[in-house]
Motif scaffolding. Structure first.
Motif, PDB file in Angstrom:
ATOM      1  N   ALA A  51       0.840  -1.200   0.000  1.00  0.00           N
ATOM      2  CA  ALA A  51       0.000   0.000   0.000  1.00  0.00           C
ATOM      3  C   ALA A  51       0.874   1.247   0.000  1.00  0.00           C
ATOM      4  O   ALA A  51       0.602   2.228  -0.698  1.00  0.00           O
ATOM      5  N   ASN A  52       1.956   1.161   0.751  1.00  0.00           N
ATOM      6  CA  ASN A  52       2.891   2.269   0.802  1.00  0.00           C
ATOM      7  C   ASN A  52       3.481   2.540  -0.576  1.00  0.00           C
ATOM      8  O   ASN A  52       3.633   3.693  -1.001  1.00  0.00           O
ATOM      9  N   GLN A  53       3.793   1.470  -1.282  1.00  0.00           N
ATOM     10  CA  GLN A  53       4.349   1.622  -2.629  1.00  0.00           C
ATOM     11  C   GLN A  53       3.341   2.227  -3.587  1.00  0.00           C
ATOM     12  O   GLN A  53       3.694   3.018  -4.458  1.00  0.00           O
ATOM     13  N   LEU A  54       2.072   1.818  -3.407  1.00  0.00           N
ATOM     14  CA  LEU A  54       1.029   2.325  -4.304  1.00  0.00           C
ATOM     15  C   LEU A  54       0.962   3.834  -4.261  1.00  0.00           C
ATOM     16  O   LEU A  54       0.754   4.491  -5.271  1.00  0.00           O
ATOM     17  N   HIS A  55       1.158   4.360  -3.045  1.00  0.00           N
ATOM     18  CA  HIS A  55       1.019   5.804  -2.898  1.00  0.00           C
ATOM     19  C   HIS A  55       2.354   6.516  -2.963  1.00  0.00           C
ATOM     20  O   HIS A  55       2.411   7.736  -2.847  1.00  0.00           O
ATOM     21  N   ALA A  56       3.426   5.735  -3.111  1.00  0.00           N
ATOM     22  CA  ALA A  56       4.737   6.375  -3.142  1.00  0.00           C
ATOM     23  C   ALA A  56       4.853   7.223  -4.393  1.00  0.00           C
ATOM     24  O   ALA A  56       4.335   6.857  -5.447  1.00  0.00           O
ATOM     25  N   PRO A  57       5.517   8.355  -4.297  1.00  0.00           N
ATOM     26  CA  PRO A  57       5.722   9.176  -5.503  1.00  0.00           C
ATOM     27  C   PRO A  57       6.565   8.406  -6.500  1.00  0.00           C
ATOM     28  O   PRO A  57       7.521   7.729  -6.136  1.00  0.00           O
ATOM     29  N   LYS A  58       6.182   8.469  -7.732  1.00  0.00           N
ATOM     30  CA  LYS A  58       6.925   7.756  -8.774  1.00  0.00           C
ATOM     31  C   LYS A  58       8.301   8.380  -8.929  1.00  0.00           C
ATOM     32  O   LYS A  58       8.455   9.597  -9.015  1.00  0.00           O
ATOM     33  N   HIS A 489      -3.078  -1.155 -14.874  1.00  0.00           N
ATOM     34  CA  HIS A 489      -2.620  -0.699 -13.551  1.00  0.00           C
ATOM     35  C   HIS A 489      -1.235  -1.232 -13.234  1.00  0.00           C
ATOM     36  O   HIS A 489      -0.378  -0.516 -12.734  1.00  0.00           O
ATOM     37  N   PHE A 493       2.157   0.690 -12.222  1.00  0.00           N
ATOM     38  CA  PHE A 493       2.692   0.438 -10.886  1.00  0.00           C
ATOM     39  C   PHE A 493       4.162   0.018 -10.965  1.00  0.00           C
ATOM     40  O   PHE A 493       4.999   0.470 -10.197  1.00  0.00           O
TER      41      PHE A 493
END
Lengths: 641, 111
Positions: A51-58, A489, A493
């Motif tokens: 979940a943290n990765q999903l919201h991490a800035p690219k 997606h 991702f």
């Protein structure tokens, strides 16, 4: 958040230690709770990381997420290797697959292995946890050395688990075969790591990938090829695949774990992780694609004629792994990872389903003796059908999307690749439904006793099946391509980790056509297989080509004749001639000489006083002469030297 | 009288002793031959002692140099007497047991 990452492998390690050390004291429920609990805890942390990765800035292309360093592993002046974990999109996705599916397999195992004695039950769960721990280490490692530690760890655990019933000689031999074949591949991996160290001076992913320009074309080609040798060993590609079908000797949930969630996906992960290197080595990419394609087709042909329910699935795994390598070879890294994910869902489902069937049939694995299980094992039947449809690539099941993405990329590369890929897809659909129809349709062909005892498996086995079936059906949703009105997606991702995807541009109309053809071929193959095998299963002996296929193209026999037997002969020569008459001869000869000499010397001890004195007197005379003529002798000696 | 005469006599006595020890089997004769060898040595000691003592005495009347050899003769005699007493005891015991003093008879002890 990222600093919690060490918890993920820690739980299975603790589970391994507790179950391993106290396996005799703990009760079965306690062992099960510890084993499954460790995985569940890891899974929870993995979900948080994900979940943290999903919201991490690219991150911008060319930069890499920082690693969390636990301690310094090797530290010699300027040369440092950190024990570091790297959490990015790719590894967090793998974490989810490993811990999630691993957890379901653990739960399933509590029921499947219930008849084992407590001590072996504990040993089993300890091995399983260690297996997952090694795989997590492999995936999380921030450099090639940590990856290699995990790499060897899964190799060891597969050996332990395949040979779990070690009292059976065949099973131990299968374990040894897996171990040795993996070591061959590992040599390639190890050489690649040393090559990297020699040329770049570091094995950290981030540094290697940013300093890749320091490497010459030859270096990159050699390193990637050697890495691929490692991947071929672990992921069972030609020519190192024959261990995987033999690995069926282990308990069924282990097969599921090896084939779906861990071990064999390690090779795919490694190449996807090294995508920067591979994209710079077109020659290696061609080899990867060709080997993958050849393996896919070759294993699929073998799977058609296998009669052991687990062996069919094993060859199917080899074939699907070939697909993934095809994807990697044509630069569709996301497609390959996507297929790893969906394959993990449906292959775990199929193996556990097969386990459920075997459980119900009292350890009967020959599909010719099954049939008509549809009515008795309703849940198993339905979930198994879902798995078959998913692996056959029928829309909208998950396998369709991932397989199609690889096929589309292959088409963009070369239509021949695509052609062979589609044929393989057709074969896949055919042998899966041959398996399904022979097992579940028609009439029961087992013994009367077996029929009487047929029963659906307990909840601990059916619930994982149901969850996996749901995942197999809807799992493809994360990667619906744009032309089917989705937005990929998974692609967006993974874009942080996989920076060098080769874009494949083909016309939308062509792409629809490709999809249509592959689905049509799969559907036809399914219809044909169901028609052919639901009523009249093949009970007669195979002849001609069928016999060759049934005997797996005689590859094992060829290996035996070309490699194994000459080695055994050589060992025989070494043992009987070099060892026995050579080395033993020297050693025993020394002993025999001393023995002989002492026997001769004993004759001097006659006990006759006169002879003793005579010797004394003669000796004195000799000494007297020697000292008398000392100067003459010395001169003589000096002249000689 | 030159020293060579003494040496020659001692050598002859010694050789007779050796040959006696080698060829005879009677333990008592062997003993006697050993005594003969010892006495050959004694003779040499006395002779050399006398020779050097005489030389030293001519130089300095109070000198005692050279009488060490004569002292050694007494030691040898004492040791020889001790040896004979032990040896004779062995021989007597041997005779009592086997009624023979043939030394070759004893080689069966080797087993």
């Amino acid at each position: 958040m990222t600093n919690l990452v060490f918890l993920v492998p820690l739980f299975p390690l603790l589970g391994f230690l507790i179950n391993g050390l106290f396996r005799k004291q703990l009760s079965k429920p306690a062992i099960g709770v510890i084993g499954c609990g460790a995985l569940l805890a890891s899974f929870v942390v993995s979900v948080m990381l994900f979940a943290n990765q999903l919201h991490a800035p690219k991150l911008a292309s060319g930069t890499y997420p920082s690693t969390s360093v636990l301690f310094s592993f090797i530290n010699i002046s300027s040369f440092k290797i950190q024990f570091a974990f790297l959490v990015d999109a790719l590894s967090s996705l793998f974490l989810l697959i490993i811990t999630g599916i691993g957890f379901l397999i653990h739960v399933y195992s509590t029921s499947y292995m219930h008849d084992e004695p407590t001590e072996h039950y504990g040993r089993y769960f300890a091995y399983l946890n260690l297996f997952v721990f090694s795989m997590l280490l492999l995936v999380l490692g921030g450099n090639y050395v940590i990856m290699f530690i995990g790499w060897e760890g899964v190799g060891l655990c597969s050996y332990l688990l395949i040979g779990f019933w070690f009292k059976n000689n065949n099973y131990s031999n299968a374990a040894k075969k897996a171990f040795v074949m993996n070591r061959i591949g590992d040599l390639g991996f190890l050489l690649a790591v040393f090559w990297l160290l020699a040329k770049v001076g570091t094995v950290e992913y981030s540094e290697v990938f940013t300093r890749v320009s320091q490497l010459s074309k030859v270096d990159i080609g050699a390193i990637t090829l050697l890495l691929f040798v490692g991947a071929a060993g672990k992921s069972a590609q030609i020519p190192l695949y024959t261990w995987l079908p033999d690995a069926m000797a282990g308990p069924t949930p282990v097969s599921a774990l090896i084939h779906a969630a861990t071990m064999v996906t390690a090779g795919i992960y490694m190449i996807a992780r090294s995508n920067v290197l591979y994209s710079l080595a077109p020659c290696t990419q061609h080899i990867v694609a060709i080997i993958g394609l050849a393996t896919a087709l070759f294993a699929a042909t073998i799977a058609i004629k296998q009669n052991d329910i687990k062996k069919v699935l094993a060859y199917s795994t080899v074939s699907q792994l070939g697909y993934m390598f095809l994807g990697l070879g044509v630069g569709a890294y996301t497609g390959a990872v996507f297929h790893v994910m969906t394959h993990a869902f449906f292959k775990a489902l199929l193996f556990l389903g097969a386990g459920s069937v075997i459980h119900a049939m009292h350890h009967e694995q020959d599909i010719r003796k099954m049939g008509g299980l549809r009515k008795k094992l309703r849940v198993t039947h339905f979930t198994f059908l879902m798995g078959c449809l998913a692996i056959s690539g029928i829309p909208p099941f998950s396998g369709f999307f991932s397989k199609d993405e690889i096929l589309a990329a292959a088409y963009a590369h070369s239509p021949i690749y695509w052609g062979i890929g589609v044929v393989t897809a057709g074969l896949t659909a055919f042998y899966m439904f041959r398996l399904y129809a022979t097992t579940f349709l028609g009439t029961f062909r087992g013994t009367h006793d077996q029929e009487h005892h047929l029963h659906e498996s307990p909840k601990a086995m059916t619930i994982p099946l149901i969850i996996l079936a749901i995942l197999s059906v809807i799992g493809g949703a994360v990667g619906v391509p744009e032309i089917l009105w989705g937005d990929h997606h998974l692609h967006s991702f993974l874009s942080g980790s996989i920076t060098t995807e080769q874009a494949h541009h083909i016309e939308h109309s062509t792409e629809y056509l490709l999809m249509g053809v592959s689905v049509a071929i799969a559907a036809l193959a399914i219809l044909f297989a169901v028609n052919r095998f639901s009523k009249k299963p093949e009970l007669e002996e195979a002849t001609g080509l069928g016999k060759v296929l049934q005997n797996k193209w005689y590859v094992d026999e060829i290996y035996d004749a070309v490699i194994v037997n000459p080695l055994l002969k050589l060992a025989d020569v070494l043992k009987n001639i070099i060892e026995k008459s050579g080395i033993d001869g020297i050693v025993n000869g020394v002993g025999r000489f001393v023995h002989y000499a002492s026997r001769q010397l004993r004759l001097l001890q006659s006990g006759l006083v006169g002879s003793y004195i005579l010797v004394i007197v003669l000796s004195i005379v000799v000494l007297f002469l020697v000292f008398w003529n000392q100067t003459i002798i010395l001169q003589f000696v000096q002249k000689i030297f | 009288m030159p020293i060579q005469y003494y040496i020659t006599l001692a050598a002859c006595l010694f050789c007779i002793g050796i040959v006696g020890v080698l060829v005879r089997r009677n333990a008592i004769i062997i003993f006697m031959c050993i005594e003969l060898m010892l006495n050959a040595v004694n003779l040499l000691l006395v002779a050399f002692s006398k020779m050097y003592h005489g030389a030293a005495f001519a130089h300095d009347a109070t000198s005692t140099t050279g009488i060490d050899g004569q002292l050694f003769v007494f030691f040898i005699m004492v040791v020889a007497a001790a040896e004979v007493s032990v040896g004779l005891a062995v021989i007597v015991m041997m005779y009592r047991n086997v009624h023979s003093v043939d030394v070759n008879f004893l080689n069966r002890l080797k087993n």
